[in-house]
Design a protein around this motif. Structure first.
Motif, mmCIF file in Angstrom:
data_model
loop_
_atom_site.group_PDB
_atom_site.id
_atom_site.type_symbol
_atom_site.label_atom_id
_atom_site.label_comp_id
_atom_site.label_asym_id
_atom_site.label_seq_id
_atom_site.Cartn_x
_atom_site.Cartn_y
_atom_site.Cartn_z
ATOM 1 N N ALA A 43 0.606 -1.129 0.017
ATOM 2 C CA ALA A 43 0.103 -0.071 0.093
ATOM 3 C C ALA A 43 0.842 1.299 0.136
ATOM 4 C CB ALA A 43 -0.773 0.093 1.271
ATOM 5 N N ARG A 44 1.856 1.247 0.780
ATOM 6 C CA ARG A 44 2.793 2.519 0.888
ATOM 7 C C ARG A 44 3.647 2.603 -0.605
ATOM 8 N NH1 ARG A 44 4.008 0.161 6.283
ATOM 9 N NH2 ARG A 44 2.844 1.424 7.839
ATOM 10 N N ALA A 45 3.905 1.607 -1.207
ATOM 11 C CA ALA A 45 4.393 1.933 -2.296
ATOM 12 C C ALA A 45 3.319 2.268 -3.551
ATOM 13 C CB ALA A 45 4.815 0.443 -2.942
ATOM 14 N N PHE A 80 4.624 -0.336 -6.293
ATOM 15 C CA PHE A 80 5.361 0.709 -7.025
ATOM 16 C C PHE A 80 4.636 0.921 -8.523
ATOM 17 C CE2 PHE A 80 8.415 2.153 -10.397
ATOM 18 C CZ PHE A 80 8.617 3.319 -9.799
ATOM 19 N N GLY A 81 4.245 -0.224 -9.186
ATOM 20 C CA GLY A 81 3.831 -0.179 -10.656
ATOM 21 C C GLY A 81 2.331 0.030 -10.708
ATOM 22 N N ASP A 82 1.681 0.049 -9.496
ATOM 23 C CA ASP A 82 0.218 -0.005 -9.701
ATOM 24 C C ASP A 82 -0.364 1.569 -9.635
ATOM 25 O OD1 ASP A 82 -2.670 -0.128 -9.284
ATOM 26 O OD2 ASP A 82 -2.298 -1.911 -8.039
ATOM 27 N N VAL A 83 -0.480 2.010 -10.644
ATOM 28 C CA VAL A 83 -0.787 3.444 -10.764
ATOM 29 C C VAL A 83 -1.870 3.752 -11.498
ATOM 30 C CG1 VAL A 83 1.562 4.285 -10.285
ATOM 31 C CG2 VAL A 83 0.790 4.045 -12.524
ATOM 32 N N HIS A 84 -2.706 4.924 -11.328
ATOM 33 C CA HIS A 84 -3.880 5.322 -12.104
ATOM 34 C C HIS A 84 -3.382 6.329 -13.248
ATOM 35 C CE1 HIS A 84 -6.786 3.965 -8.866
ATOM 36 N NE2 HIS A 84 -6.148 2.815 -9.427
ATOM 37 N N ASP A 85 -2.190 7.052 -12.905
ATOM 38 C CA ASP A 85 -1.957 7.880 -13.874
ATOM 39 C C ASP A 85 -0.412 7.657 -14.106
ATOM 40 O OD1 ASP A 85 -1.013 10.153 -15.351
ATOM 41 O OD2 ASP A 85 -0.917 11.423 -13.742
ATOM 42 N N PRO A 86 -0.260 6.826 -15.426
ATOM 43 C CA PRO A 86 1.273 6.335 -15.726
ATOM 44 C C PRO A 86 1.941 7.459 -15.835
ATOM 45 C CG PRO A 86 -0.698 5.468 -17.215
ATOM 46 C CD PRO A 86 -1.177 6.592 -16.480
ATOM 47 N N LEU A 111 11.506 -8.300 -13.902
ATOM 48 C CA LEU A 111 10.068 -8.510 -14.442
ATOM 49 C C LEU A 111 9.084 -7.460 -13.687
ATOM 50 C CD1 LEU A 111 9.561 -12.297 -14.073
ATOM 51 C CD2 LEU A 111 9.690 -10.866 -16.314
ATOM 52 N N GLY A 112 9.228 -7.203 -12.526
ATOM 53 C CA GLY A 112 8.580 -6.162 -11.740
ATOM 54 C C GLY A 112 8.560 -4.863 -12.066
ATOM 55 N N LEU A 113 9.668 -4.273 -12.298
ATOM 56 C CA LEU A 113 10.001 -3.123 -12.383
ATOM 57 C C LEU A 113 9.815 -2.468 -14.019
ATOM 58 C CD1 LEU A 113 13.019 -2.246 -10.088
ATOM 59 C CD2 LEU A 113 10.587 -1.646 -9.898
ATOM 60 N N PHE A 114 9.725 -3.458 -14.753
ATOM 61 C CA PHE A 114 9.693 -3.358 -16.255
ATOM 62 C C PHE A 114 8.353 -2.322 -16.558
ATOM 63 C CE2 PHE A 114 8.483 -3.974 -20.724
ATOM 64 C CZ PHE A 114 9.721 -3.747 -21.205
ATOM 65 N N PRO A 115 8.508 -1.257 -17.749
ATOM 66 C CA PRO A 115 7.967 -0.200 -17.581
ATOM 67 C C PRO A 115 6.573 -0.620 -18.590
ATOM 68 C CG PRO A 115 9.695 0.096 -18.791
ATOM 69 C CD PRO A 115 10.007 -0.943 -18.073
ATOM 70 N N MET A 116 5.746 -1.555 -18.181
ATOM 71 C CA MET A 116 4.829 -2.058 -19.154
ATOM 72 C C MET A 116 3.704 -0.719 -19.122
ATOM 73 S SD MET A 116 4.948 -4.547 -21.071
ATOM 74 C CE MET A 116 3.245 -5.164 -21.323
ATOM 75 N N TRP A 117 3.669 0.280 -18.204
ATOM 76 C CA TRP A 117 2.834 1.306 -18.036
ATOM 77 C C TRP A 117 3.233 2.256 -19.387
ATOM 78 C CZ3 TRP A 117 6.722 0.627 -14.482
ATOM 79 C CH2 TRP A 117 7.887 1.501 -14.568
ATOM 80 N N ALA A 118 4.424 2.127 -19.984
ATOM 81 C CA ALA A 118 4.492 2.793 -21.200
ATOM 82 C C ALA A 118 4.892 1.819 -22.327
ATOM 83 C CB ALA A 118 6.074 3.631 -20.713
ATOM 84 N N ILE A 119 3.686 1.564 -22.732
ATOM 85 C CA ILE A 119 3.727 0.843 -24.258
ATOM 86 C C ILE A 119 3.862 1.479 -25.446
ATOM 87 C CG2 ILE A 119 2.520 -0.765 -25.557
ATOM 88 C CD1 ILE A 119 1.143 -2.011 -22.667
ATOM 89 N N THR A 120 5.106 1.632 -25.653
ATOM 90 C CA THR A 120 5.453 2.677 -26.877
ATOM 91 C C THR A 120 6.707 2.030 -27.658
ATOM 92 O OG1 THR A 120 7.233 3.692 -25.641
ATOM 93 C CG2 THR A 120 4.888 4.621 -25.531
ATOM 94 N N GLU A 121 6.800 2.534 -29.044
ATOM 95 C CA GLU A 121 7.612 1.960 -29.775
ATOM 96 C C GLU A 121 9.180 2.024 -29.197
ATOM 97 O OE1 GLU A 121 9.171 -0.358 -32.902
ATOM 98 O OE2 GLU A 121 7.174 0.227 -32.737
ATOM 99 N N ARG A 122 9.438 3.256 -28.529
ATOM 100 C CA ARG A 122 10.658 3.489 -27.820
ATOM 101 C C ARG A 122 10.848 2.513 -26.787
ATOM 102 N NH1 ARG A 122 12.816 6.874 -23.666
ATOM 103 N NH2 ARG A 122 14.762 7.592 -24.084
ATOM 104 N N THR A 123 9.871 2.281 -26.019
ATOM 105 C CA THR A 123 10.077 0.893 -24.960
ATOM 106 C C THR A 123 10.455 -0.321 -25.542
ATOM 107 O OG1 THR A 123 8.436 2.137 -23.534
ATOM 108 C CG2 THR A 123 9.093 -0.111 -22.995
#
Length: 821
Positions: A701-703, A735-741, A772-784
């Protein structure tokens, strides 16, 4: 460099096996110190005639060695190996050393319960972490006997592979365990601490009585479904002893729930360790209960297949795991889980299909050149594809012939090491079939066939993608009877070529691979697909429904149809689904669609629509039912408005629905991510649930606090902090659970800039969690995508290269799905 990368190669193992025969380990382990454990080891072994006078090595990772002598002569140690020079025909190695306890779940792990400060230890040695505990020839084909002595605090319980007894000496107990039969080092077990025996029983036959026990830490013991577990275990004993023709080959059977366990369970001889995730302190989906039962049966199967007869090297890891996975589902049906194959299709095969379509796919019989390769191949091909292939083999040769071959295999090879060819020889003898071609088609190739079918007048034409394999399949014909889609005809055929035509009656739905005998993706004909879109929930067989849900999911994953169509299909038909495992899988797939397959500009709207639909279904569902529980859990995951979630956080739910402490934590975490509550509410919830489960929920929760400062603090703790393996996992999830990427925009570059160093500084388990856990799947782009493959192609770490290559595939697939939208 990561410890796991100090790998033993297959070539080294083959040479060492040719040089040495290991006889006996005498181990004295002192665990009375909180900071480190002490080991005194005496190991006897002999050398082949050609190895006398030459040099070999024994493995020992990360110890402080105070003394090491081979035949009375000092030996050198480099932090990973002890050099064994001037080998004699008969040799004695004496080593005294010490090491810190593990906090990563590898080797000898130490845990302190935050509830009552009780201490708990357990070993985890597969594939090659016995070397973190004591000096050992760390390869499965150098079996030996083990004699264990443990010095521990007097109030602790100590368990190992064999029964033991103790003598008190003031405030310590000195434990002595019976010597084991010959076994591989990865099966060594040491469990010590304030564990309590939750239940005990026995498996009794005319020839033997095997003690059965369930153990857990004190603060979790109340929640253990011990009698249910013992019932399943006894059913497994009955099934396996009958099918395998060999009585349980060991002395006792303990099952111990251990904290912070990385895997589901581990098949240590006579002392199986199990994740505490299978201790349910509140209501869980029946899918989880059934998964626990299958896990119990899976580990029990290993007592024969893996422990009595063991693979020579890790190339045959697939057979060890695939066999246990296959027969555990057979045993589950015997134990009363009649829909076990539905569970297998919905969960395990979905895992296999995904793995087999990645750039890193490999044959079922993998090329395990070293331990790095082994570590990353505990995957969907090793477990689920292999089990699927075995099911196809059984469909081809017959269950009786298959089991007859297995019985002959156990009889000939008990207590020894084998290769797949040994089993294949017995299966050929029992079935009368030449299986070499089958093995080449299914075990030495990669990829999954797609079976598609279309109607032509009075026939169905089935096409399989290349390279064509022989598939034994059932074909089901479904018609509407009493407003249900019911199978009215069925036949089994062999598909041997690219195109097969069969005579067929006209039916609203035709299902190729009905009964799920083979391993293939399915593409229904136009009429069937149209009927299913409107009436999928009306099919009266759970396995058939699971197959067709799987076909819909495959089309979505492959970008052949919009993710919005799949979400609509779920909302339309999930309310009629009666199989818990199918519901569980569908809701996970919906999360993948919402997180990854929808364009960012439309994701929030579709998530709100889906959450609203799920909540309406939850209100319509039977009060307290399994599906209502799963629908409420899914609603919490996807809700973006706080009113209903706030009620659930306060343990106020639907009429007749009990909101558990665990669910209230999930709701509170969602409120945190929404920015509605923060530190003070987390602290208050933890004060009410001062348990290990509450502690981890609070860490997560704190993360999740949606501020730049909170994310920066979480990243700092994740990348440099002193976290245990489970604390790390929960913090990474938060950490990765955000509503605003956009809140995580700075961490895209941070990830790619730092992941090599994070990997280098970590053990394999920790490194895998970070990668695996820190990978930026919140940023699905060609650059990623481009940055991912760039780091994958330049890293020097084999494990990281594979993970990033697979993540690159995930990003590419998501981009394709978004374009299809």
């Amino acid at each position: 460099m990561s410890d796991i990368s100090q790998a033993i190669t297959r070539e080294q193992a083959q040479l060492r096996a040719a040089q040495l025969e290991v006889h006996h380990y005498r181990l004295e382990i002192d665990v009375t110190d909180d900071a480190e454990f002490q080991v005194d080891a005496v190991i006897t072994f002999s050398a082949s005639q050609g190895a006398i006078g030459h040099t070999s090595f024994i493995d020992l990772l990360g110890h402080q060695v105070s003394s090491a002598k081979l035949n009375g002569t000092d030996v050198s140690y480099d932090g990973a190996q002890l050099a064994l020079a001037n080998l004699q025909q008969d040799n004695e190695l004496v080593v005294s050393s010490s090491s810190q306890y593990s906090t990563t779940g590898e080797g000898l792990h130490r845990y302190v319960d935050p509830f009552d400060e009780a201490e708990y230890l357990y070993s985890q040695c597969e594939p090659a972490d016995a070397r973190r505990i004591f000096p050992v020839f760390e390869q499965p084909d150098l079996k030996a006997t083990f004699e264990l002595h443990v010095t521990a605090p007097a109030h602790w319980t100590v368990l190992s592979n064999e029964p033991g007894d103790f003598a008190l000496d003031d405030d310590v107990a000195r434990w002595t365990f019976d010597t084991t039969p010959v076994m591989s080092s990865y099966l060594f077990a040491l469990i010590a601490g304030e564990y309590t025996q939750v239940a005990q029983s026995s498996w009794d036959t005319e020839s033997a009585s095997v003690p059965l026990s369930i153990w857990a830490r004190k603060s979790m013991a109340f929640h253990v479904d011990a009698e249910e577990m013992l019932d399943i275990t006894r059913a497994g004993f009955a099934f396996y002893e009958e099918q395998f023709g060999v009585a349980y080959p060991f002395t006792k059977y303990d099952q111990i729930f251990v904290p912070e366990f990385n895997a589901g369970a581990m098949e240590n001889i006579g002392a199986v360790t199990i994740t505490e995730s299978y201790i349910f302190r509140s209501a869980v989906p029946q899918a989880m209960v059934q998964r626990r039962a299958i896990t119990i049966l899976h580990e029990l199967a290993h007592m024969w297949f893996g422990n009595l007869v063991t693979m020579r090297w890790w190339d045959d890891l697939w057979l060890n795991e695939s066999f246990a996975e296959f027969v555990s589902h057979l045993a589950a049906i015997h134990a009363g889980y009649s829909d076990a194959w539905t569970t297998f299709n919905a969960a395990e095969k979905t895992w296999a299909y995904r793995q087999d379509q990645l750039a890193t796919t490999h044959p079922v019989i993998a090329d395990m050149v070293d331990l790095d390769a082994v570590a990353v191949n505990f995957d969907g091909i090793t477990y689920a594809k292999g089990a699927s292939v075995l099911r196809q083999l059984v469909a081809w040769v017959g269950t009786e012939h298959f089991m007859a071959g297995v019985r002959a295999y156990f009889t000939e090879h008990a207590w020894s090491n084998t290769e797949f060819s040994d089993l294949l020889r017995h299966l050929e003898a029992a079935s009368g079939r030449d299986l070499a071609g089958w093995a080449d088609e299914w075990l030495h190739s990669t990829g999954v066939n797609t079976l598609s079918w279309q109607r032509h007048e009075d026939s169905v034409v089935i096409t399989q993608s290349q390279p064509a394999r022989q598939h034994r399949v059932g074909i089901g014909f479904y018609d509407v009877i009493n407003d249900r889609l019911t199978r009215t005809d069925f036949l089994e055929i062999d598909l041997k070529s690219e195109v097969t035509a069969i005579a067929a009656q006209e039916s609203p739905v035709i299902v190729v691979n009905d009964g799920d005998l083979t391993y293939a993706k399915l593409r229904p004909d136009t009429t069937s697909l149209s009927t299913l879109t409107e009436r999928l929930g009306d099919i009266d067989d759970s396995l058939t429904r699971s197959l067709l849900w799987g076909a819909a999911w495959d089309k979505t994953r492959d970008g052949e149809i919009s993710g919005s169509w799949f979400l609509k299909l779920i909302l339309q038909h999930i309310g009629a689904e009666t199989d818990s495992s199918v519901v569980f899988s569908l809701l996970r797939q919906a999360t993948t669609v919402l997180d990854n397959f929808l364009p960012s500009s439309q994701g929030s709207g579709y998530r709100e629509q889906f959450a609203t639909g799920i909540w309406e279904l939850a209100q319509e569902a039977e009060a307290g039912s399994d599906i209502q529980l799963q629908l409420v859990q899914a609603y919490i995951r996807h809700a973006r408005h706080d009113a209903v979630v706030a009620q659930l956080a306060e343990k106020r739910g639907l009429e007749g629905f009990s909101v558990s402490t665990d669910m209230s934590w999930s709701a509170l975490q969602r409120l945190v991510a929404l920015g509605e509550v923060g530190e003070s509410e987390i602290d208050a919830a933890l004060a009410e649930d001062d348990s290990s489960t509450g502690h981890l929920a609070a860490v997560q929760a704190r993360a999740m606090i949606p501020t730049s400062d909170a994310k920066a603090e979480a990243w700092e703790q994740i990348s440099t902090g002193d976290l245990t393996n489970l604390e790390l996992r929960h913090m990474v999830m938060g950490f990765g659970d955000v509503h605003d990427p956009q809140l995580l925009d700075p961490y895209v570059d941070k990830y790619f800039d730092q992941i090599n160093q994070l990997w280098a500084d970590s053990s394999f388990e920790t490194a895998e969690t970070l990668a695996l856990g820190l990978f930026p799947m919140w940023a699905i782009t060609e650059r990623t995508a481009q940055r991912t493959i760039s780091v994958a192609e330049t890293t020097s770490y084999t494990g990281l290269e594979r993970i990033l290559t697979e993540l690159h595939d995930d990003v590419r697939r998501a981009l394709t799905a978004q374009a299809t939208f």
